[in-house]
Design an enzyme around this catalytic site. Structure first.
Site, PDB file in Angstrom:
ATOM      1  N   LYS A   1       1.558  -5.977 -11.716  1.00  0.00           N
ATOM      2  CA  LYS A   1       1.935  -4.798 -12.500  1.00  0.00           C
ATOM      3  C   LYS A   1       1.166  -4.791 -13.815  1.00  0.00           C
ATOM      4  CE  LYS A   1       6.668  -4.517 -11.174  1.00  0.00           C
ATOM      5  NZ  LYS A   1       8.025  -4.748 -11.627  1.00  0.00           N
TER       6      LYS A   1
ATOM      7  N   GLN B   1       9.556 -15.000   2.564  1.00  0.00           N
ATOM      8  CA  GLN B   1      10.974 -15.069   2.923  1.00  0.00           C
ATOM      9  C   GLN B   1      11.297 -16.278   3.797  1.00  0.00           C
ATOM     10  OE1 GLN B   1      13.369 -13.281   1.689  1.00  0.00           O
ATOM     11  NE2 GLN B   1      11.935 -12.087   0.472  1.00  0.00           N
TER      12      GLN B   1
ATOM     13  N   PRO C   1      17.609  -6.824   2.843  1.00  0.00           N
ATOM     14  CA  PRO C   1      17.849  -5.969   1.688  1.00  0.00           C
ATOM     15  C   PRO C   1      16.839  -6.194   0.563  1.00  0.00           C
ATOM     16  CG  PRO C   1      19.364  -7.824   1.685  1.00  0.00           C
ATOM     17  CD  PRO C   1      18.588  -7.907   2.965  1.00  0.00           C
TER      18      PRO C   1
ATOM     19  N   ASP D   1      20.068  -5.557  -2.029  1.00  0.00           N
ATOM     20  CA  ASP D   1      20.389  -6.856  -2.584  1.00  0.00           C
ATOM     21  C   ASP D   1      20.600  -6.643  -4.083  1.00  0.00           C
ATOM     22  OD1 ASP D   1      20.707  -9.546  -2.896  1.00  0.00           O
ATOM     23  OD2 ASP D   1      18.577 -10.016  -2.820  1.00  0.00           O
TER      24      ASP D   1
ATOM     25  N   LYS E   1      -4.130 -11.109  -6.494  1.00  0.00           N
ATOM     26  CA  LYS E   1      -2.725 -10.781  -6.342  1.00  0.00           C
ATOM     27  C   LYS E   1      -2.429  -9.432  -6.982  1.00  0.00           C
ATOM     28  CE  LYS E   1      -0.557 -15.277  -6.245  1.00  0.00           C
ATOM     29  NZ  LYS E   1       0.436 -16.144  -6.855  1.00  0.00           N
TER      30      LYS E   1
END
Length: 1155
Positions: free
Chosen positions: A680, A602, A48, A87, A677
């Site tokens: 934003k 993860q 999720p 999630d 990387k």
RNA sequence: GGUCGUGUAGCUCAGUUGGUUAGAGCGCGUCGCUGAUAACGACGAGGUCGCAAGUUCGAAUCUUGCUACGACCA
């Protein structure tokens, strides 16, 4: 089928939007599931995503991979449900809401009110949902969004509760301490991320303290010398740590007439600091110190507990505290090699206490000493410093140990130390908080065994990153002192302190003497909009209390914590169905997963939380009903690399620049590309929706699948995404478009096929004009063979989860289809007779290739393949014939061994190589391809394929524009032979002689050796008096073109051109030049491709006139000229175009005579 | 500091059990083709396979050390 053919300019993004509508209108995704209903399941779990942030390109990658394999498996015949999930809990949501409210701390939240806060959290989760859903759909990720599981839903929470109750009942859920970074002034813990933001360089005391040894016999007049940078923790000392294999010295310090014990390696360093000699009296290993007792510098606890002992698990008794213990983390890099341990104020120190506790019998080990209150001030337990902020206590504490003589040496020490990011004058301290843990360490071996059964991609994750992580497993700190999360389902007795776990809401309601549900009820009454799921959340759930089963008259109330949201996501395999309260059937059918995929980050997140929870709940020794063999909960896991943005940096001033900038915007310096990387803040990537609008989802997907294995880090390169179009998508489209163009002109209609089915080779056989493959030309047989090879390769790769290998196979097929099959078959498509069998062969062959290709490529690029499929099958549908409505409702192609011809593949490859070398030779001789040549000679090293090649001379003639092609093995005039050893075979045989053998080969006459090999099948070579027999296997023959020929050489072949030009050949070249000029004019005049013309060529050159005369039929045929009239230049019309062919001037006049 | 991974052409990457001319695509340059044509083909330049040592007849490939980068953890 369109008679116009397809416009070569094709708008991929626009087409994709139409395709999406088509899928929606016809419910194609659902149909693709329906047709597999009841088939073997292929289970996919959706990890999720958190929907309270905007999706970025990295999410496109995960979603693309998550789409690819389920689509593939569905076409392969499996039933693959894809349930979406979200999630929704956790700190990030709280932070987002706090930002909105302009508040920071937990006090602020309490002041705002937990109830409205939680309601805002619930709403905030859905803030970006629309963007997520749009992205998911636009990318072509087929997943059931409307049936998504959501971690805050009541059924989900109750599943989590059930699992926690199971753990609690099995004594796997316990309360302990966790050392966290604590902001004492604010009274709150900080997350790792927050701590990372607040590091500052500070000066702290660095002190060397004497811990007098108690065993006077063994260590007379001696102290262990320990080092610490946090003097305020000295009153809380519980142990001193050394490392068993470090060498320690006993040194005598004459100045204080005392012996000191510390690491031998540091004696000089410390003597240097003291500026006096230290005499080494003896040395010993750290292991000899372990277990020795000492007197701590402060006796607040020592005076009462100093003599306390406890029973050891292994038998015997030992003093609980103030002993020397073993610790692996001790080094001699700095300090003394002996470390002061105050377990309450250091995470590592605490682990040491835990390890000590494990040595003692339950309840008989050392207690945690913590004389500091949550506000950071000393408690009454240390009366001398009570009420003092610990950091301010450093100085008085130092004074105290100076007076007592325990302080040996003091300096200042500069280091990085974390401060609170909200109040940057407040240093953080490590501080113990009570916390709930899952005893995962009990399951370490089972988790490791489970891990071994998982197919990790790349495989080094198994025993590398993930395996190591499992090896160093510590108990899972589950609880969070926060608000928006799954409440820990544990109620505590106010009288006895005993606990009770609750497995679902109904179970709670059954409890005797229950009160508190009215809080939720009245909230709901006041605001009927309130989501029902909130009743299992704070603060409503906290209001519920019931009678204690442990003591008459006492009440049970919930502990205040919520749980780590990683537990939520890890519970997803069963909680997505609400198991076991509901969805039992679904869960049992959908566990474990065949396939999951997420990014590398993860490993310690979802990959771990799933494995840990599942191993504890569904292994062979558990109380739960469902028992599954390892691996579970997932069998195959692709670990994706991280996605990087592409930026630029100026080499002169090092300033960041945009990725496409050539020169620095400020100093004009050169800009070089640099990956970085995604951020934003820097806005260093184009949002996915813009990529979709510019290039389309297929382009993005193909870039992900075909440019690198998925586990390498992937650069989000806009240029590379854009290039997916010409490299694969457009090339495939061009072949299709070529097909429709001529199929339209010739009226070729595949729908004459009567056994329609899925348009496989077998089903097409009923088509009009379809001939068996052995009746067709080599070229047709070859491309069908290549097609079947590709099907086999792609299937094999996809079954091994190798999307990259599969994509390369597909790409290669499209390349050979376009650049050899279509290219070499063009004249058949142009043939006049629409019923010509060879022409029909070409259509059926190309049609089959295209129909199969789009099925093969459908899971990769679902949009363009759908469009081509729709167009290829339109005529069937027009007739009402039954063909699959969508390419995604087809079975995946199955390779046919009968249609794969290995020899043919090899020979065609050789033929292509010869053609390529011929062109290379032309290039070398500066003879343009339009100029016909009398011939080429192809020199081969073996006769293996000669006969075959001779039957394909026509093809080479056309490709190379020559009149004759001859093949020969014996061509001493053109080439020299070089014979080299086959190292792989000879190496093991001759061993060390190899370099000499190599030299002997070099000295030998290749021609002679080759002659002997051809005549007798063997030859020999002498090395150091030894004769080594050689067969043709043992050698490799290389050809080298001799000087003076227009020739090109490859591995086993040399192509030699006849370069002399006769007048006749020159005239033929002129004719071909003329054809090209006429074709240019046809195009310039916008004639239809089928328009027939009248052609007038005006020239005064006799040579050119002759050329036209000699090649009249050829010119007329190529240019579709019904009449070809030659006139003098003076006879040219005003609108005639003047051009030159060689040095001859011509004027051309064209006019259409019929369409 | 620890663990894991990655360093091969200007860029992105292949390179199967070690075998002697290290490949592909893109980009660049040159030339060509021209009824798929904003497509396509050929050729070329460009590599001390991160560095060093070792094993071996032979190393991009195996071993060790070093180094740079990345990720995670501390």
């Amino acid at each position: 089928m369109s008679s116009q053919g397809e416009n070569s300019k094709f708008n991929f993004p626009e087409n994709e939007v139409k395709t999406l509508e088509f899928w929606k209108e016809n419910d194609i995704y659902q149909k693709s599931l329906d047709r597999r209903q009841g088939e073997q399941k292929y289970v996919f779990f959706e990890g999720p995503p958190t929907a309270n942030g905007k999706p970025h390109p990295g999410h496109c990658l995960t979603r693309a991979i998550k789409d690819l394999f389920p689509r593939y498996k569905t076409m392969k015949g499996f039933y693959c449900e894809r349930k979406a999930g979200w999630d929704t809990h956790g700190l990030p949501v709280e932070v987002e809401v706090c930002k909105e409210l302009g508040i920071h701390s937990k006090e602020d939240i309490e002041a705002h009110g937990v109830e409205p806060f939680i309601q805002k959290c619930q709403a905030s989760v859905w803030q970006y949902m629309q963007q997520w859903e749009e992205l998911t759909e636009r990318l072509g990720f087929w997943v059931k969004l409307d049936e998504a599981y959501v971690t805050y839903h009541q059924s989900y929470v109750e599943s989590v509760w059930w699992s926690l109750k199971s753990l609690f009942d099995r004594n796997l859920l316990y309360e302990g301490h966790k050392i966290i970074w604590w902001w004492a002034q604010g009274g709150t813990a900080l997350s790792a991320g927050e701590v990372g933001q607040g590091y500052k360089t500070v000066r702290d005391p660095s002190v060397y303290v004497r811990f007098p040894m108690l065993d006077e016999e063994k260590f007379p007049n001696s102290s262990l010398l320990v080092w610490t940078t946090t003097p305020w923790t000295l009153p809380s000392n519980q142990f001193a740590a050394v490392k068993d294999d470090i060498e320690y010295a006993v040194v005598y310090d004459a100045e204080i007439d005392h012996n000191l014990i510390f690491a031998k390696d540091l004696v000089e360093t410390i003597a240097g600091k003291l500026k006096r000699e230290l005499e080494i009296k003896s040395t010993m290993k750290g292991s000899e110190l372990i277990g020795q007792r000492y007197r701590p510098p402060f006796d607040y606890f020592y005076k009462t507990m100093g003599e306390e002992t406890g029973k050891l698990v292994d038998g015997g008794e030992q003093h609980k505290c103030w002993r020397i213990t073993q610790a692996d983390f001790v080094t001699t890099d700095s300090g003394t090699g002996a470390v002061h341990e105050a377990p309450a104020f250091g995470e590592v120190d605490y682990e040491l206490l835990v390890a000590e506790l494990a040595r003692f019998e339950q309840g008989d080990g050392p207690d945690l000493i913590c004389p500091v209150l949550p506000n950071g001030k000393f408690s009454e337990e240390v009366p001398d410093f009570a009420g003092m902020w610990v950091k301010e206590a450093d100085k008085p504490i130092l004074r105290a140990i100076k007076e007592s003589g325990a302080l040996y040496l003091q300096e200042q020490y500069e280091h990085e130390y974390p401060f609170c990011w909200r109040a940057d004058d407040d240093p953080l301290i490590q501080y113990p908080r009570r916390s709930w843990f899952i005893k995962t360490t009990d399951y370490k071996d089972k988790m490791l065994a489970n891990n071994q059964a998982i197919n990790w991609m790349p495989d080094h994750i198994k025993n590398g990153r993930f395996g190591n992580f499992l090896e160093s497993n510590v108990d899972w700190a589950l609880s969070r002192e926060r608000y928006w999360g799954t409440p820990l389902p544990i109620w505590k007795c106010e009288a006895t302190g005993r606990y009770d776990a609750v497995g679902c809401y109904d179970e709670l309601l059954q409890k005797p003497g229950l009160t508190g549900t009215e809080v939720w009820e009245s909230a709901k009454a006041a605001n009927p909009e309130l989501v029902e799921d909130l009743k299992v959340h704070k603060p409503y759930i906290d209001a519920i209390t019931y009678d204690s089963p442990f003591e008459e008259g006492a009440r049970m109330s919930r502990v205040t914590e919520v749980i780590d949201c990683w537990y939520d996501s890890g519970a997803m395999p069963f909680a997505q169905w609400g198991y076991p309260h509901q969805g039992k059937e679904e869960f049992e059918a959908q566990f474990p997963a065949d396939f999951i995929s997420e990014a590398l980050d993860q490993t310690r997140g979802w990959f771990y939380s799933q494995l840990a929870i599942s191993t504890m709940l569904f292994g062979d020794d558990q109380g739960t009903e469902k028992k599954v063999d390892f691996p579970h909960p997932y069998k195959n896991c692709i670990v994706l690399g991280l996605m990087l943005a592409e930026g630029g940096v100026c080499v002169k001033c090092s300033k960041r620049q945009s990725s496409d900038a050539k020169k620095c915007s400020e100093c004009e310096g050169k800009v070089v590309r640099k990956t970085e990387k995604m951020s934003k803040r820097l806005k260093n990537y184009r949002p996915p929706n813009e990529i979709f609008d510019l290039y389309g989802a297929d382009a993005l997907r193909w870039y992900f699948f075909a440019n690198q294995p998925p586990w390498t880090s992937i650069i989000y390169s806009e240029r590379a995404i854009k290039e997916s179009i010409p490299e694969f998508l457009l090339r495939m489209w061009n072949v299709y478009s070529f097909f429709t163009l001529y199929a339209g002109i010739d009226g070729f209609d595949p729908s004459s096929v009567t056994s329609q089915g899925e348009l496989t080779h077998e089903s097409l056989a009923s088509g009009e004009g379809f001939r068996a493959i052995n009746q067709r030309s080599e070229l047709d047989r070859w491309i069908i063979s290549e097609l079947n090879r590709t099907v086999a390769e792609v299937t094999k790769a996809m079954d091994a989860y190798d999307n990259y290998g599969a994509a390369r196979s597909l790409n290669h097929f499209v390349d050979v289809l376009s650049n050899w099959y279509v290219r070499r078959s063009r004249d058949r498509f142009w043939a006049k007779d629409t019923k010509d069998p060879s022409k029909l062969d070409a259509y059926w062959t190309l049609y089959e290739c295209l129909a199969t290709l789009v099925k093969l490529a459908a899971p990769f690029v679902p949009f363009i393949t759908e469009t081509i499929w729709q167009n290829l099958t339109q005529s069937f549908r027009d007739k009402g014939a039954e063909v699959p409505l969508s390419v995604h409702l087809c079975d995946y192609p199955v390779a046919s061994d009968a249609l794969y011809d290995e020899d043919l593949s090899r020979r065609m490859e050789l033929l292509r190589q010869i053609a390529s070398q011929g062109l290379s030779a032309r290039m070398g001789a500066k003879l343009k391809v339009r100029q016909p040549l009398s011939g080429v000679t192809v020199v081969l090293t073996s006769d293996q394929d000669q006969a075959w090649l001779e039957t394909h001379a026509e093809l080479l003639k056309t490709e190379l524009n020559v009149r004759e092609v001859t093949f020969t093995l014996d061509a001493d005039q053109y080439v020299t032979y070089q014979v080299v050893p086959n190292f792989k075979l000879l190496g093991p045989r001759v061993g060390k002689l190899m370099p000499k053998v190599k030299k002997a080969f070099g000295d030998a006459d290749g021609g002679v050796m080759l002659a002997a090999l051809t005549a007798d099948g063997k030859t020999s070579i002498d090395v150091e008096g030894e004769s080594i027999e050689l067969t043709s296997e043992d050698v490799e023959v290389r050809l080298k073109a001799k000087e003076g020929w227009a020739a090109a050489q490859g591995a086993g072949v040399v192509v030699v051109l006849a370069t002399e030009l006769t007048d006749e050949l020159i005239r033929a070249g002129n004719a071909r030049d003329l054809v090209r000029l006429v074709q240019d004019q046809r195009k310039a005049n916008d004639y239809e491709r089928t328009d027939r013309i009248e052609l007038i060529v005006c020239t005064d050159s006799d040579e050119l006139k002759l050329a036209i005369e000699e090649n009249n039929d050829y010119i007329s045929g190529e240019t579709l000229a019904d009449s070809l009239i030659v006139k003098p230049l003076a006879g040219a019309g005003a609108d005639f175009v003047e051009l030159t062919i060689g040095e001859h001037v011509v004027k051309l006049g064209l006019s259409v005579v019929s369409s």
